[in-house]
Design an enzyme around this catalytic site. Structure first.
Site, mmCIF file in Angstrom:
data_model
loop_
_atom_site.group_PDB
_atom_site.id
_atom_site.type_symbol
_atom_site.label_atom_id
_atom_site.label_comp_id
_atom_site.label_asym_id
_atom_site.label_seq_id
_atom_site.Cartn_x
_atom_site.Cartn_y
_atom_site.Cartn_z
ATOM 1 N N ASP A 127 0.877 -1.242 0.090
ATOM 2 C CA ASP A 127 0.082 0.092 0.058
ATOM 3 C C ASP A 127 0.819 1.285 -0.056
ATOM 4 O O ASP A 127 0.743 2.354 0.899
ATOM 5 C CB ASP A 127 -1.021 -0.059 1.302
ATOM 6 C CG ASP A 127 -2.114 -1.210 1.241
ATOM 7 O OD1 ASP A 127 -1.910 -1.989 0.205
ATOM 8 O OD2 ASP A 127 -2.926 -1.147 2.012
ATOM 9 N N ASP A 138 -4.500 -0.774 -1.552
ATOM 10 C CA ASP A 138 -5.712 -0.594 -0.699
ATOM 11 C C ASP A 138 -6.777 -0.033 -2.080
ATOM 12 O O ASP A 138 -6.550 1.107 -2.608
ATOM 13 C CB ASP A 138 -5.840 0.321 0.491
ATOM 14 C CG ASP A 138 -6.588 0.086 1.354
ATOM 15 O OD1 ASP A 138 -6.950 -0.829 1.764
ATOM 16 O OD2 ASP A 138 -6.988 1.245 1.960
ATOM 17 N N HIS A 172 -10.484 0.667 -2.540
ATOM 18 C CA HIS A 172 -11.965 0.909 -2.108
ATOM 19 C C HIS A 172 -12.743 1.258 -2.751
ATOM 20 O O HIS A 172 -12.460 2.352 -3.565
ATOM 21 C CB HIS A 172 -11.926 1.707 -0.619
ATOM 22 C CG HIS A 172 -11.184 1.124 0.378
ATOM 23 N ND1 HIS A 172 -11.159 -0.153 0.861
ATOM 24 C CD2 HIS A 172 -10.351 1.854 1.127
ATOM 25 C CE1 HIS A 172 -10.301 -0.147 2.144
ATOM 26 N NE2 HIS A 172 -9.664 1.040 2.202
ATOM 27 N N HIS A 198 -10.349 7.060 1.892
ATOM 28 C CA HIS A 198 -9.153 6.983 1.174
ATOM 29 C C HIS A 198 -9.051 5.871 0.386
ATOM 30 O O HIS A 198 -9.965 4.925 0.164
ATOM 31 C CB HIS A 198 -8.111 6.687 2.394
ATOM 32 C CG HIS A 198 -8.542 5.394 2.888
ATOM 33 N ND1 HIS A 198 -9.336 5.158 4.010
ATOM 34 C CD2 HIS A 198 -7.990 4.341 2.895
ATOM 35 C CE1 HIS A 198 -9.360 4.037 4.320
ATOM 36 N NE2 HIS A 198 -8.470 3.192 3.829
ATOM 37 N N LYS A 219 -6.925 -4.993 -2.557
ATOM 38 C CA LYS A 219 -7.651 -5.465 -1.308
ATOM 39 C C LYS A 219 -8.407 -4.402 -0.960
ATOM 40 O O LYS A 219 -8.372 -3.194 -1.216
ATOM 41 C CB LYS A 219 -6.677 -6.036 -0.414
ATOM 42 C CG LYS A 219 -5.747 -4.930 0.173
ATOM 43 C CD LYS A 219 -4.662 -5.366 1.111
ATOM 44 C CE LYS A 219 -4.033 -4.167 1.671
ATOM 45 N NZ LYS A 219 -4.562 -2.979 2.259
ATOM 46 N N CYS A 236 -1.854 -2.536 7.903
ATOM 47 C CA CYS A 236 -1.927 -3.603 7.113
ATOM 48 C C CYS A 236 -0.737 -4.326 6.870
ATOM 49 O O CYS A 236 -0.518 -5.339 6.324
ATOM 50 C CB CYS A 236 -2.173 -2.892 5.700
ATOM 51 S SG CYS A 236 -3.976 -2.279 5.397
HETATM 52 C C1 VGL Z 1 -4.596 1.037 5.882
HETATM 53 C C2 VGL Z 1 -5.924 2.059 7.080
HETATM 54 C C3 VGL Z 1 -7.054 1.773 6.349
HETATM 55 C C4 VGL Z 1 -3.305 0.415 5.444
HETATM 56 C C5 VGL Z 1 -5.638 0.735 5.072
HETATM 57 O O1 VGL Z 1 -2.897 0.198 4.248
HETATM 58 O O2 VGL Z 1 -2.546 0.155 6.523
HETATM 59 N N1 VGL Z 1 -4.803 1.471 6.727
HETATM 60 N N2 VGL Z 1 -6.892 1.095 5.111
HETATM 61 ZN ZN ZN Z 2 -8.033 1.085 3.768
#
Ligand code: VGL
Ligand code: ZN
Length: 185
Positions: free
Chosen positions: A15, A57, A59, A76, A101, A140
């Site tokens: 990420d 990430d 979404h 985000h 993901k 993550c």
């Molecule tokens: C993450 C918060 C929300 C990460 C992903 O990649 O660490 N943190 N979504």
């Molecule tokens: Zn996230």
């Protein structure tokens, strides 16, 4: 530790996206600093024939992890927005494999192994060791590393190549990972 990769190694970068860096929608302090640690590792992994996976990430709008939908995080890494893109200076390897993901509507997926099938492809490739870096250490990266050992991979955390949402939970994440047999390098 000087890492010498081989073809049974995987480098799993978690990420490293615009929204997790300063100026993004869920900025992690100094998040962008991981890029200069990770880029040489990507370069070396490519040279030595190790397999490289970049998770993101990713979404959908209306995702349950967003505050506006009852979740815990600001909006985000929304699919097909600039914030979901990889950091512009991150080396994108020739043999790029992306693990998306956080795409489900019924739950969040912090770990790159969570319902992605990643372990299946890693076993098929005969991967033995997994080296993990990226963002965020206490969310993550932690969950991914814990799943990695659970699946039976020798797991390494590249500490310099991570940053935490908070220092305190970052330190806790490191102790937990060490307890679970992850080697912190
Ligand atoms: C993450 C918060 C929300 C990460 C992903 O990649 O660490 N943190 N979504
Ligand atoms: Zn996230």
């Amino acid at each position: 530790m000087q890492i010498s990769f081989d073809t049974t190694d995987a480098l799993l970068i978690i990420d490293v996206q615009v929204d997790f860096c300063p100026g993004g929608n869920l900025p992690i302090e100094d998040g962008h600093e991981v890029v200069k640690i990770i880029n040489p590792l990507i370069h070396l992994a490519q040279k030595n024939g190790a397999h490289i996976f970049l998770s993101r990430d990713f979404h959908p709008r209306l995702h349950p992890s967003f505050k506006e939908n009852g979740g815990q995080w600001p909006t985000h890494c929304v699919q097909d927005t600039p914030g979901a893109k990889f950091h512009p200076e991150l080396i994108i390897p020739d043999n790029l494999v992306i693990v998306s993901k956080g795409t489900r509507f019924d739950k969040d997926q912090y770990s790159a192994f969570d319902d992605t099938g990643l372990h299946v492809v890693l076993k098929k490739l005969n991967i033995k060791r997994i080296f993990i870096a990226g963002l965020a250490l206490d969310v993550c990266v932690k969950e991914t590393a814990l799943d990695s050992v659970t699946y039976g991979f020798k797991t390494f955390l590249i500490k310099d190549g991570t940053r935490a949402v908070t220092q305190e939970s970052g330190d806790k994440a490191i102790s937990l990972m060490q307890q679970k047999g992850i080697e912190v390098i």
